[in-house]
Each structure stands twice: as structure tokens, then as C-alpha cells.
Design an enzyme around this catalytic site. Structure first.
Site, PDB file in Angstrom:
ATOM      1  N   LYS A 190     -65.339  -1.825 -15.776  1.00  0.00           N
ATOM      2  CA  LYS A 190     -66.575  -1.484 -15.053  1.00  0.00           C
ATOM      3  C   LYS A 190     -67.744  -1.086 -15.971  1.00  0.00           C
ATOM      4  CE  LYS A 190     -64.350  -1.183 -10.664  1.00  0.00           C
ATOM      5  NZ  LYS A 190     -62.982  -0.794 -10.410  1.00  0.00           N
ATOM      6  N   ASP A 204     -55.546   5.300 -15.942  1.00  0.00           N
ATOM      7  CA  ASP A 204     -56.365   4.136 -15.614  1.00  0.00           C
ATOM      8  C   ASP A 204     -57.766   4.653 -15.300  1.00  0.00           C
ATOM      9  OD1 ASP A 204     -57.672   1.948 -14.691  1.00  0.00           O
ATOM     10  OD2 ASP A 204     -56.213   1.425 -13.122  1.00  0.00           O
ATOM     11  N   TYR A 227     -55.357   2.385  -7.166  1.00  0.00           N
ATOM     12  CA  TYR A 227     -55.489   0.931  -7.355  1.00  0.00           C
ATOM     13  C   TYR A 227     -55.581   0.648  -8.849  1.00  0.00           C
ATOM     14  CZ  TYR A 227     -57.470  -3.802  -7.217  1.00  0.00           C
ATOM     15  OH  TYR A 227     -57.712  -5.140  -7.395  1.00  0.00           O
TER      16      TYR A 227
HETATM   17  C1  LIG Z   1     -61.713  -1.738 -10.449  1.00  0.00           C
HETATM   18  C2  LIG Z   1     -60.425  -1.173 -10.932  1.00  0.00           C
HETATM   19  C3  LIG Z   1     -59.426  -1.977 -11.520  1.00  0.00           C
HETATM   20  C4  LIG Z   1     -59.540  -3.480 -11.576  1.00  0.00           C
HETATM   21  O1  LIG Z   1     -60.610  -3.882 -12.351  1.00  0.00           O
HETATM   22  P1  LIG Z   1     -61.167  -5.398 -12.170  1.00  0.00           P
HETATM   23  O2  LIG Z   1     -62.254  -5.491 -13.173  1.00  0.00           O
HETATM   24  O3  LIG Z   1     -61.617  -5.481 -10.752  1.00  0.00           O
HETATM   25  O4  LIG Z   1     -60.040  -6.297 -12.449  1.00  0.00           O
HETATM   26  C5  LIG Z   1     -58.309  -1.363 -12.039  1.00  0.00           C
HETATM   27  N1  LIG Z   1     -58.167  -0.029 -11.988  1.00  0.00           N
HETATM   28  C6  LIG Z   1     -59.087   0.781 -11.434  1.00  0.00           C
HETATM   29  C7  LIG Z   1     -58.881   2.250 -11.446  1.00  0.00           C
HETATM   30  C8  LIG Z   1     -60.246   0.222 -10.887  1.00  0.00           C
HETATM   31  O5  LIG Z   1     -61.133   1.023 -10.318  1.00  0.00           O
END
Ligand SMILES: *Cc1c(COP(=O)(O)O)cnc(C)c1O
Length: 432
Positions: free
Chosen positions: A269, A241, A146
């Protein structure tokens, strides 16, 4: 046995008149486990309290950011002190330098960064940078990773080894989807095939080096190295990511954990200490393509927001203390091992996968699960039961079996040991 939910239920009814599904982010609606989402009133350390006065030990941790636990004193103090002087200026502040200095002097995998306000924004900007830098359009992603909700990334695999995906959301033009190639995790052939079919067209490969948004799909270090090498051979950028794994499995995230240098890294995060912050970083050379130095445009009204920067500084300063990550990993593995031993003794088809302070409850006999396709959808029925039984006994986890849990600094070994017993009791019920 069931917890009181009258107040949460009333609040949810009201919320449904304001927001689609009654929520501001879909997974919060409890659709995959059923029942009413709990409305949380406050948190402290490893605990949260809902509107009905129920108390829980929390493993959701706001989906990852709260590595120090809820309402950490140092973070609160920093936020209060900063906000008293104004909450935003739309002009540079020294706090942005301070957080940048803290990060860059402790992370050799990035040289220059840009702060944004969410993980989605970080990834979206990193993709644009990769495209602008390589002057190529296509991107390659993996099923089961994701990367936030931007258009190019809400794409899931079609059938076949190398496919243009199908969009996983309405409202995304097919022309966008056609620029996103989706392959299975842990499959070298599919990646090689993509580079043959789309020679000199792939701007970047993007991967969660520690995929943790669709179960915890730990990859072989050799596979990650393979991605590094094939990107280098094809002048394609490798994007890690690390919105979840960054500052979580170590201060330098998965890049440091595996010792692999990606071309761009995205964070979110944990970096904001519970306030909205994202970041992407790369080499000086690649970052020179970002506006106003370069021609890749990216901006943000609240980017580098001083209150959020202060929260990030306070949180990351704690993370840099000696043995911070070692202690987290140690107590998490004691917790995880106890549960795995219990499941094995009882011959339950249940396993806790973990890395650092991230864990995932999987209802399986498999020794490892490395791709999304290996997750059996029916196994989620067990999670549904487990989730309800845990809630009834004061343990809060994310309301979906595809979500991971997080141990924070505030979860003491004693608390974790007590939770082990509760989970075992609930497993006995779920596995019957
Ligand atoms: C949570 C997450 C996102 C999106 O971050 P948001 O702050 O919710 O927009 C993108 N990539 C990864 C790997 C994530 O865990």
C-alpha cells in the site's frame, strides 16, 4: 436526492462483459451496499471526480496507499522524470537502493528487505520464508485478519477453539487448508492450546497487528506482547502483516507504535506511493535464507520497478518530514471525536474507532470491538444507508461496512470539519 450515475452505469454494463462482476477486485462491485460502482475519472488531493462529473471527498484512498492524497505533485513529478528513462529493465537500478536506504535507516525493526509488487506477494513470500527457515509447515492466523489472496491464507475459522480452517474460496486444496490453524483474535487460551496440540509444528504466527480489513479490531498491546513471547518460547516466527499499518500509524508502523519486534514484517500500500509495490523484511540472518543467498526461492519480473520505486521514494520522503504523523493523527482525532460526541448526544448506536489516520464506522454500543465475532452482521444494514446518503452528499467511503477509512495529508482540518456536518446529517437518516 440522488447523484447522476448514467455514465458509470453504462461503463459498468460494458465492464460486466469483460470482467467477472464487472471489476478487477471484488469489493469494487458495490455488492454489499447495492447500486452501481462509480467509475472514477480523476483525483486531486482529498477529492475525486467520477465519470458523471460528481465530485467527492475521498476516504477510501485507493484502500490505503494514498497517504498524501490523490495526484500529489511530488509523486507525479518523480514518476514522470523516471519513466522518461524507461519503465523497467529487469536489472538492478540505483532507485532500489535509494528506497531501501530511506526505509532501513528509519526503521530499526528490519535489517534487510526484498521488494515485490503487491501485499499478497509480500505475505506469500514471508510465509514461505518462515517455513523454509523453521523447517515447519503449519501457520497460525486469526479470524478477522486479511493477508491477501494466496492459497494458505484464504482460510476462515471453523467451529471450536483451535481449528483447521475452512477455505473461504473454492479452488484451494484441503491439504493446504490443513496447514493453516485459525483462532479468534484477543484469545490467549486458543493460541496456547494450538501450541500444545501442534508442538514444534508451527512455523509462524501471522497477524495484522492493527487488524483493519474486517472492521478496525484494535488489539491490546499486552496481547501482541503475549504473541511475541509465545513465539519466542516455541521457536516460531512472529510475522506482522503491516500492509495497511506500515507507514500509516507512523513510519515504523505498528511495530514502532507498540514497540514490539516481530521476526518478519510485510508492507504494501503506502510504500509504493500509489504504484504496485510490496516488501518484506527481517533480520540479516533470516533474510539470508532468501534466494540467491539461501534456498527459499522468491522472484519477480517487475520487482523493484524503477517507476514504482521513484513514487515510493517521493511519498515516503514526505512522510519523514517532522510532525507528519502527529498532524495526521491530530486532525483525525478531532474529526472522530466530533462524530462520537454527536452519536453520544443523540444516543445513536454508533461509534467511530480509530488509530492514527485510520478510522472505522461501527454501528454498536460496545466500547471496544477486538474480534471478528463481536461484529453484528445486521449492523451492516445501517452502513448501507449511511453509505448511500454520504455518496449523495459528495462523501466517498469504501463500499462495505467492514472497510476502514483513511485520512490523508490532503484532508485539511477545514475539509474534515465540513464532512463532520455531512456525516451527522446522514447519521440522522441512517439511525431513524
Ligand atoms: C491489502 C492487504 C493485503 C494484500 O495486499 P494487495 O496489495 O491487495 O495484494 C495483505 N495484507 C494486509 C494487511 C492488507 O491490508
Amino acid at each position: 436526492m440522488s447523484i447522476r450515475r448514467e455514465k458509470s452505469e453504462a461503463l459498468f454494463e460494458k465492464a460486466k462483459t469483460y470482467f467477472p462482476g464487472g471489476v478487477n477486485s471484488p469489493v469494487r462491485a458495490f455488492r454489499s451496499v447495492g447500486g452501481t460502482p462509480l467509475f472514477i475519472e480523476r483525483g486531486k488531493g482529498s477529492h475525486i471526480w467520477d465519470a458523471d462529473g460528481n465530485e467527492f471527498i475521498d476516504f477510501c484512498a485507493s484502500w490505503g496507499p494514498l497517504i498524501l492524497g490523490h495526484a500529489n505533485d511530488k509523486v507525479i513529478e518523480a514518476v514522470k522524470k523516471t519513466v522518461e528513462n524507461g519503465s523497467s529493465f529487469g536489472a538492478p537500478t540505483a532507485l532500489e537502493n535509494d528506497l531501501a536506504e530511506l526505509i532501513l535507516s528509519n526503521n530499526k525493526y528490519i535489517q534487510k528487505i526484498r521488494f515485490v509488487s503487491s501485499g499478497t506477494e509480500a505475505v506469500m513470500s514471508a510465509i514461505r520464508l518462515a517455513r523454509g527457515y523453521t523447517k515447519r509447515n503449519k501457520i497460525l492466523k486469526f479470524e478477522g485478519c486479511y493477508h491477501g489472496h494466496s492459497d494458505s491464507l484464504l482460510v476462515k475459522a471453523g467451529s471450536g477453539l483451535v481449528t483447521f480452517g475452512n477455505t473461504s474460496s473454492a479452488g484451494i486444496p484441503q491439504s493446504f487448508v490443513n496447514e493453516t490453524i485459525v483462532v479468534s483474535l484477543n484469545n490467549e487460551e486458543a493460541v496456547k492450546q494450538a501450541f500444545i496440540e501442534f508442538k514444534d509444528q508451527i512455523a509462524c504466527i501471522i497477524i495484522e497487528p492493527i487488524p483493519a480489513n474486517n472492521g478496525l479490531l484494535l488489539q491490546r498491546p499486552k496481547y501482541l506482547q503475549f504473541l511475541r513471547d509465545i513465539c519466542t518460547e516455541n521457536d516460531t516466527l512472529l510475522i506482522f502483516d503491516e500492509v495497511i499499518s506500515g507507514f500509516r500509524v507512523g513510519f515504523t508502523g505498528a511495530a514502532g507504535y507498540y514497540g514490539i519486534q516481530p521476526d518478519i514484517i510485510t508492507y504494501g500500500k503506502i510504500i509504493g506511493g500509489g504504484l504496485p509495490v510490496g516488501m518484506y523484511g527481517s533480520s540479516v540472518e533470516i533474510m539470508s535464507h532468501i534466494s540467491p543467498d539461501g534456498n527459499v526461492y522468491q522472484a519477480g519480473t517487475l520487482s523493484g520497478n524503477p517507476v514504482a520505486m521513484a513514487a515510493g521514494i517521493a511519498q515516503l520522503t514526505e512522510c519523514l518530514k517532522p510532525n507528519f504523523y502527529e498532524d495526521l493523527a491530530k486532525k483525525t482525532s478531532v474529526f472522530v471525536n466530533a462524530l462520537n460526541d454527536y452519536a453520544e448526544t443523540n444516543r445513536y448506536s454508533f461509534k467511530v474507532f480509530s488509530i492514527g489516520s485510520i478510522f472505522w464506522f461501527a454501528f454498536t454500543d460496545a466500547l471496544s470491538i477486538q474480534s471478528a465475532e463481536e461484529i453484528v452482521p445486521e449492523s451492516m444494514n445501517y452502513f448501507k444507508v449511511l453509505h448511500k446518503e454520504l455518496l449523495d452528499r459528495g462523501v466517498y467511503t469504501g463500499p462495505s461496512g467492514y472497510e476502514v477509512g483513511f485520512v490523508s495529508e490532503a484532508h485539511t482540518p477545514e475539509i474534515l470539519h465540513a464532512v463532520e456536518r455531512v456525516i451527522m446529517e446522514c447519521l440522522d437518516i441512517a439511525m431513524k
